[in-house]
Design a protein around this motif. Structure first.
Motif, mmCIF file in Angstrom:
data_model
loop_
_atom_site.group_PDB
_atom_site.id
_atom_site.type_symbol
_atom_site.label_atom_id
_atom_site.label_comp_id
_atom_site.label_asym_id
_atom_site.label_seq_id
_atom_site.Cartn_x
_atom_site.Cartn_y
_atom_site.Cartn_z
ATOM 1 N N GLU A 431 29.919 3.511 -29.810
ATOM 2 C CA GLU A 431 29.975 2.836 -28.527
ATOM 3 C C GLU A 431 28.996 1.668 -28.464
ATOM 4 N N LYS A 432 27.807 1.866 -28.967
ATOM 5 C CA LYS A 432 26.842 0.781 -28.971
ATOM 6 C C LYS A 432 27.322 -0.377 -29.824
ATOM 7 N N ASP A 434 30.483 -1.179 -30.435
ATOM 8 C CA ASP A 434 31.592 -1.864 -29.734
ATOM 9 C C ASP A 434 31.054 -2.743 -28.624
ATOM 10 N N GLU A 435 30.047 -2.250 -27.895
ATOM 11 C CA GLU A 435 29.469 -3.035 -26.803
ATOM 12 C C GLU A 435 28.836 -4.310 -27.312
ATOM 13 N N SER A 438 31.692 -6.769 -28.244
ATOM 14 C CA SER A 438 32.352 -7.430 -27.108
ATOM 15 C C SER A 438 31.468 -8.502 -26.502
ATOM 16 N N LYS A 439 30.199 -8.218 -26.403
ATOM 17 C CA LYS A 439 29.292 -9.232 -25.878
ATOM 18 C C LYS A 439 29.259 -10.456 -26.766
#
Length: 473
Positions: A431-432, A434-435, A438-439
């Motif tokens: 999750e980290k 992917d975040e 995206s940023k």
């Protein structure tokens, strides 16, 4: 009666001391007279007991000493060589602790040999020399030493067992008449140079011929014995002991000899037979040595000079040609050559041979890489130290490498929060990631602005309206 005569003789020898003794006796008598009769009686009993015990112990010790010293009562000419099972291991043991580089110029075929050698400090090279001679010839040489050694129990028996004899002018002719192998240290070699630390410097000590050649010069006695007994003379040169044990100074023994002479005059002769006595023709000194190194000994045995049969005739002819005035005048040999003349010539040749071999041994010693006995041990220790030091350095490098890989492993393990919940940790990390991705995609790109040209600036300002501004890139 014996005690009274002894005291009277002492009073006659020491008149001043007798007066002091008389005064001391009077004072003691006055002090004893002041005591009570009972105390005087006890003192007399104690003194009688102590005096009787002292006399008994003295007589017993004297009898034991006399019996021990007199055993075994065997003449020197009847001495027999010890067994080879004793001498061979002992010789190898001596040469193990005192290594010797020996060089023989000729072979010795007969046992009637007289070795003539230079002597070093205290005669410490004698055990090694005797070992070398025994292993080469199978004969244990006889030698003479100071009579003081033969007054010490047990030490005297050890010396006699290995062939030692007391110093005496007539002992060598007797032993050579019996056919024993002998070793002799001439006075010109033994003298002051034996303990001065200068090995073999005897060139100026050579005997000189007398005017008529009829008398034997000092130091040539061994040549007379050899000529009379038909012995072969082998010059022996040895060096190394003075390099290992140099003499620092000489300690005078005059006070010890003086005290010994006084004690000898005071005590009975039976109690002072083992004390040293000084002689008028020599100054007793004790060389004090300080160890400097541990080196090999170097010995060179020259070719034997035979004196029996035809060899004596050769010596006589050589002396006639080189020394006789009659031969030089008329060219005809004289009728006979006396033994003293031959002895003088033979001793001179022997000492010259020793001196020449000493020069050879000095060159051999200086060129020998194994001169120092402990040099291989020192080199081995140094190499071992270098190996240990190199291993320490390699171990230090290995420790650095281990620490480096350990740090990497710890950094890799730093992200592991919970080892048991590995799936949760993996999901959180996904999750980290992917975040962050995206940023990165939503972030607008900031491009550098292209610098405007001069025409575009005029159009924008309205000064030029017939041109449309070009699209910005």
């Amino acid at each position: 009666m014996d005690f009274t005569s002894h005291m009277l003789s002492l009073a006659w020898k020491f008149p001043r001391a007798a007066g002091y003794v008389v005064q001391a006796h009077r004072k003691c008598s006055a002090w004893v007279a002041s005591l009570s009769p009972d105390v005087r009686k006890r003192i007399r009993g104690v003194l009688r007991g102590v005096g009787g015990a002292a006399v008994s112990v003295t007589r017993f010790t004297e009898n034991v000493y006399i019996h021990v010293i007199s055993y075994p009562n065997c003449p020197p000419t009847k001495w027999s060589q010890p067994s080879r099972f004793v001498l061979v291991p002992l010789a190898h043991l001596i040469l193990f602790f005192q290594p010797v580089v020996a060089d023989w110029e000729g072979d010795i075929k007969d046992g009637k040999v007289l070795f003539v050698a230079n002597k070093s400090v205290w005669g410490l090279e004698m055990p090694a020399m005797h070992s070398v001679i025994y292993l080469k010839t199978g004969k244990l040489v006889r030698f003479q030493i100071d009579p003081l050694h033969f007054k010490l129990p047990l030490w005297k028996h050890i010396l006699e067992y290995f062939g030692a004899v007391q110093s005496s002018p007539s002992i060598y002719p007797e032993l050579m008449g019996a056919g024993h192998t002998m070793v002799w240290f001439p006075s010109s070699v033994i003298g002051e140079h034996s303990d001065s630390g200068i090995e073999g410097d005897i060139a100026h000590m050579y005997p000189m011929d007398t005017s008529d050649g009829s008398a034997v010069t000092p130091g040539a006695e061994f040549a007379v014995w050899a000529l009379d007994s038909g012995y072969a003379i082998v010059p022996v040169a040895n060096i190394g002991m003075s390099d290992m044990l140099p003499v620092r100074f000489h300690l005078s023994l005059e006070p010890i000899y003086t005290a010994s002479n006084i004690v000898t005059r005071v005590l009975p002769s039976s109690l002072t037979s083992f004390l040293p006595h000084s002689s008028s023709h020599k100054k007793p000194t004790l060389p004090i040595v300080l160890p400097r190194s541990y080196e090999r000994q170097y010995m060179r045995f020259a070719s034997p000079a035979r004196t029996d049969g035809p060899f004596r005739k050769l010596l006589e002819s050589e002396y006639e040609v080189t020394q006789s005035p009659r031969v030089r005048r008329t060219g005809r040999p004289s009728i006979s050559v006396s033994t003293p003349r031959l002895a003088t010539t033979l001793s001179t040749r022997t000492l010259y041979a020793i001196d020449a071999n000493l020069l050879y041994l000095r060159e051999l010693r200086d060129a020998d890489p194994r001169r120092h006995v402990l040099a291989p041990v020192w080199n081995a220790g140094r190499r071992l130290g270098q190996c240990v030091l190199g291993m320490e350095r390699k171990m230090k490098g290995g420790e650095k490498l281990v620490r480096r890989h350990s740090a990497k492993a710890l950094r890799a393990m730093a992200g592991w929060v919970d080892v048991e919940d590995q799936a949760a940790n993996q999901k959180m990390m996904t999750e980290k990631a992917d975040e962050l991705k995206s940023k990165a995609l939503d972030r607008p790109r900031s491009m550098p602005e292209r610098p405007r040209s001069g025409v575009e600036s005029l159009v924008e300002s309205g000064f030029v309206d017939f041109m449309e501004p070009s699209p910005v890139w």
